[in-house]
Motif scaffolding. Structure first.
Motif, PDB file in Angstrom:
ATOM      1  N   THR A 332       9.154   9.079   9.933  1.00  0.00           N
ATOM      2  CA  THR A 332       9.087   7.737  10.511  1.00  0.00           C
ATOM      3  C   THR A 332       7.633   7.259  10.593  1.00  0.00           C
ATOM      4  O   THR A 332       6.776   7.975  11.115  1.00  0.00           O
ATOM      5  CB  THR A 332       9.712   7.735  11.925  1.00  0.00           C
ATOM      6  OG1 THR A 332      11.008   8.323  11.849  1.00  0.00           O
ATOM      7  CG2 THR A 332       9.826   6.324  12.473  1.00  0.00           C
ATOM      8  N   PRO A 333       7.328   6.052  10.047  1.00  0.00           N
ATOM      9  CA  PRO A 333       5.948   5.551  10.115  1.00  0.00           C
ATOM     10  C   PRO A 333       5.452   5.451  11.563  1.00  0.00           C
ATOM     11  O   PRO A 333       6.226   5.116  12.461  1.00  0.00           O
ATOM     12  CB  PRO A 333       6.041   4.155   9.482  1.00  0.00           C
ATOM     13  CG  PRO A 333       7.275   4.194   8.641  1.00  0.00           C
ATOM     14  CD  PRO A 333       8.214   5.138   9.319  1.00  0.00           C
ATOM     15  N   GLU A 334       4.158   5.745  11.742  1.00  0.00           N
ATOM     16  CA  GLU A 334       3.589   5.766  13.089  1.00  0.00           C
ATOM     17  C   GLU A 334       3.826   4.446  13.820  1.00  0.00           C
ATOM     18  O   GLU A 334       4.155   4.439  15.011  1.00  0.00           O
ATOM     19  CB  GLU A 334       2.082   6.056  13.019  1.00  0.00           C
ATOM     20  CG  GLU A 334       1.436   6.110  14.394  1.00  0.00           C
ATOM     21  CD  GLU A 334      -0.096   6.132  14.347  1.00  0.00           C
ATOM     22  OE1 GLU A 334      -0.667   6.231  13.245  1.00  0.00           O
ATOM     23  OE2 GLU A 334      -0.705   6.039  15.430  1.00  0.00           O
ATOM     24  N   ASP A 335       3.676   3.308  13.097  1.00  0.00           N
ATOM     25  CA  ASP A 335       3.807   2.029  13.809  1.00  0.00           C
ATOM     26  C   ASP A 335       5.229   1.808  14.320  1.00  0.00           C
ATOM     27  O   ASP A 335       5.427   1.162  15.344  1.00  0.00           O
ATOM     28  CB  ASP A 335       3.320   0.856  12.943  1.00  0.00           C
ATOM     29  CG  ASP A 335       3.975   0.828  11.572  1.00  0.00           C
ATOM     30  OD1 ASP A 335       4.688   1.794  11.240  1.00  0.00           O
ATOM     31  OD2 ASP A 335       3.775  -0.155  10.841  1.00  0.00           O
ATOM     32  N   GLU A 336       6.226   2.384  13.627  1.00  0.00           N
ATOM     33  CA  GLU A 336       7.605   2.251  14.129  1.00  0.00           C
ATOM     34  C   GLU A 336       7.835   3.119  15.365  1.00  0.00           C
ATOM     35  O   GLU A 336       8.546   2.728  16.293  1.00  0.00           O
ATOM     36  CB  GLU A 336       8.608   2.614  13.027  1.00  0.00           C
ATOM     37  CG  GLU A 336       8.667   1.561  11.926  1.00  0.00           C
ATOM     38  CD  GLU A 336       9.733   1.873  10.882  1.00  0.00           C
ATOM     39  OE1 GLU A 336      10.797   2.405  11.259  1.00  0.00           O
ATOM     40  OE2 GLU A 336       9.475   1.598   9.698  1.00  0.00           O
ATOM     41  N   ILE A 337       7.229   4.317  15.363  1.00  0.00           N
ATOM     42  CA  ILE A 337       7.320   5.172  16.559  1.00  0.00           C
ATOM     43  C   ILE A 337       6.622   4.474  17.720  1.00  0.00           C
ATOM     44  O   ILE A 337       7.095   4.470  18.857  1.00  0.00           O
ATOM     45  CB  ILE A 337       6.679   6.553  16.297  1.00  0.00           C
ATOM     46  CG1 ILE A 337       7.397   7.265  15.147  1.00  0.00           C
ATOM     47  CG2 ILE A 337       6.709   7.423  17.554  1.00  0.00           C
ATOM     48  CD1 ILE A 337       6.753   8.575  14.726  1.00  0.00           C
ATOM     49  N   SER A 338       5.496   3.835  17.408  1.00  0.00           N
ATOM     50  CA  SER A 338       4.675   3.212  18.447  1.00  0.00           C
ATOM     51  C   SER A 338       5.347   2.006  19.098  1.00  0.00           C
ATOM     52  O   SER A 338       5.009   1.646  20.224  1.00  0.00           O
ATOM     53  CB  SER A 338       3.317   2.798  17.871  1.00  0.00           C
ATOM     54  OG  SER A 338       2.599   3.953  17.495  1.00  0.00           O
ATOM     55  N   ILE A 339       6.302   1.395  18.397  1.00  0.00           N
ATOM     56  CA  ILE A 339       7.035   0.281  19.013  1.00  0.00           C
ATOM     57  C   ILE A 339       7.768   0.784  20.255  1.00  0.00           C
ATOM     58  O   ILE A 339       7.832   0.113  21.279  1.00  0.00           O
ATOM     59  CB  ILE A 339       8.034  -0.350  18.007  1.00  0.00           C
ATOM     60  CG1 ILE A 339       7.251  -1.035  16.878  1.00  0.00           C
ATOM     61  CG2 ILE A 339       8.960  -1.344  18.711  1.00  0.00           C
ATOM     62  CD1 ILE A 339       8.116  -1.506  15.726  1.00  0.00           C
ATOM     63  N   ASN A 341       6.983   3.839  21.858  1.00  0.00           N
ATOM     64  CA  ASN A 341       5.952   4.355  22.768  1.00  0.00           C
ATOM     65  C   ASN A 341       4.668   4.642  21.987  1.00  0.00           C
ATOM     66  O   ASN A 341       4.620   5.589  21.202  1.00  0.00           O
ATOM     67  CB  ASN A 341       6.456   5.621  23.473  1.00  0.00           C
ATOM     68  CG  ASN A 341       5.468   6.115  24.525  1.00  0.00           C
ATOM     69  OD1 ASN A 341       4.326   6.449  24.213  1.00  0.00           O
ATOM     70  ND2 ASN A 341       5.907   6.152  25.768  1.00  0.00           N
ATOM     71  N   PRO A 342       3.620   3.843  22.199  1.00  0.00           N
ATOM     72  CA  PRO A 342       2.383   3.985  21.414  1.00  0.00           C
ATOM     73  C   PRO A 342       1.724   5.361  21.559  1.00  0.00           C
ATOM     74  O   PRO A 342       1.192   5.892  20.581  1.00  0.00           O
ATOM     75  CB  PRO A 342       1.462   2.899  21.994  1.00  0.00           C
ATOM     76  CG  PRO A 342       2.351   1.967  22.741  1.00  0.00           C
ATOM     77  CD  PRO A 342       3.558   2.735  23.161  1.00  0.00           C
ATOM     78  N   ALA A 343       1.779   5.949  22.745  1.00  0.00           N
ATOM     79  CA  ALA A 343       1.122   7.249  22.939  1.00  0.00           C
ATOM     80  C   ALA A 343       1.852   8.345  22.163  1.00  0.00           C
ATOM     81  O   ALA A 343       1.227   9.260  21.613  1.00  0.00           O
ATOM     82  CB  ALA A 343       1.068   7.596  24.428  1.00  0.00           C
ATOM     83  N   VAL A 344       3.183   8.251  22.085  1.00  0.00           N
ATOM     84  CA  VAL A 344       3.937   9.221  21.284  1.00  0.00           C
ATOM     85  C   VAL A 344       3.623   9.007  19.805  1.00  0.00           C
ATOM     86  O   VAL A 344       3.440   9.964  19.045  1.00  0.00           O
ATOM     87  CB  VAL A 344       5.456   9.113  21.558  1.00  0.00           C
ATOM     88  CG1 VAL A 344       6.240  10.001  20.603  1.00  0.00           C
ATOM     89  CG2 VAL A 344       5.770   9.494  23.004  1.00  0.00           C
TER      90      VAL A 344
END
Ligand SMILES: [Zn+2]
Ligand SMILES: [Zn+2]
Length: 372
Positions: A332-339, A341-344
């Motif tokens: 999963t792309p980081e920016d999608e995870i960050s939506i 929770n940005p710290a995760v």
């Protein structure tokens, strides 16, 4: 097809195993974790097999491979893979005369050496090799320096690395050159920071145990994945009481007795593997180092446990959005995870970039990590 396989777990019939370790829960955990092939563990136990029988075909579409672990002479643990429950039953009957607890203990003790056990396993059509081969208590290399010393003329079909090792640890041991390495969780609980914490990516022809065994036999292991070895309980040489860590030279100088408290010093897996290394590293499938998502979230939220409600709520949000945990950790792309929770998102990115600081375990105590 490419499938993720965790081929070593235990049932509630083995020592110190969660009573929640039941087929329904394991299949649910497999789907959440992103594991498509699961070893039953404890496949010699008649009741455990009967609990599995109605789940061999399951709505999750998970391939269930009969597996077992036995403790042979010198307390050496052997990992066994089989094609079906008939092979389990036949092996049970062959080993029963040499075991006083095979009908009670999920991981039975068998009064036979590795060569005799391997001969029985091969006679029923199964595969065998040393479990967690480098650990200092109950493994092949805790007792012996060579495979032959344990298995004699019987070939081994696999070697399980254990949580405190990755493939680099065995790559320079020349007698292991043709032996496939497996990385499995050895989970005693279905929680997803235990189950599937190590797995093998296999190139399997179809969704049957026989095809899974063939993939291993024919070295179609595309990747091993799991802990950073430093996270394991026995990575470094250390005192089993105060956990003070020693170099190999110090431990020898102290005659394997801790100068602080007189307790036993146990040789770490890293030192043991280095001792056994006798040549250049052979080529091995890539090893992907992972940290369970619930432990990453725990670290980010600063809770005491990965099973805290706050952690589980966020974890479930990731699973329902992206499908399974390993997908989140790897794809999963980081920016999608960050939506969500940005710290995760930042922590997963740090893991992928190898920006992880490790505090090695030893003496029976797990190591830990922090993100740089
Ligand atoms: Zn074991
Ligand atoms: Zn000590």
């Amino acid at each position: 097809m490419h499938l993720r396989a965790d081929l070593h777990i235990h049932s509630p019939f083995a020592l110190a195993v969660s009573k929640h370790m039941l087929p329904e829960q394991l299949l649910a955990s497999s789907a959440i974790k992103g594991i498509q092939v699961i070893g039953t563990g404890d496949g010699l136990h008649p009741t455990w097999r009967s609990l599995w029988r109605e789940h061999l075909v399951n709505p999750e579409g998970i391939c269930v491979v009969p597996t077992a672990e036995v403790e042979g002479l010198h307390r050496i643990h052997h990992l066994i893979l089989m094609e079906d429950f008939d092979q389990c039953g036949a092996l049970h009957d062959l080993l029963k005369p040499y075991s006083s607890n095979i009908d009670r203990n999920g991981r039975p003790q068998v009064k036979l050496d590795g060569e005799e056990i391997a001969a029985h396993v091969h006679s029923v059509g199964g595969m065998i090799g040393p479990a967690h081969a480098f650990t200092p208590w109950t493994s092949l290399f805790a007792t012996y320096d060579h495979i032959r010393d344990c298995y004699g003329d019987e070939p081994i079909d696999l070697l399980e690395l254990g949580l405190s090792a990755d493939s680099s640890y065995g790559a320079g041991i020349s007698e292991l050159r043709q032996v496939p390495f497996l990385s499995n969780s050895d989970a005693h609980s279905p929680q997803t920071n235990k189950f599937g914490r190590e797995f093998n990516l296999l190139d399997v022809n179809d969704l049957t145990p026989r095809a899974v065994l063939s993939a291993i036999r024919e070295q179609r292991i595309l990747m091993n994945a799991g802990f950073f070895p430093e996270e394991g309980k026995y990575n470094r040489t250390a005192c089993i009481e105060c956990l003070h860590q020693y170099t190999l030279e110090e431990a020898i100088a102290h005659h394997w007795r801790c100068p602080v408290d007189g307790a036993r010093i146990k040789k770490g897996v890293a030192d043991r593997a280095r001792e056994l290394t006798d040549g250049p590293s052979s080529h091995r499938p890539p090893y992907l180092h992972l940290i369970p998502l619930s432990e990453i979230i725990q670290r980010v939220l600063g809770t005491a446990s990965p099973s805290a409600k706050k952690v589980q709520r966020l974890y479930n949000e990731f699973i329902s959005r992206f499908g399974d945990e390993i997908t989140v950790l790897i794809d999963t792309p980081e920016d999608e995870i960050s939506i969500i929770n940005p710290a995760v998102g930042a922590a997963v990115q740090a893991l992928r970039a190898g920006k992880v600081e490790l505090h090695p375990g030893g003496g029976g105590s797990y190591g830990s990590f922090s993100f740089r």
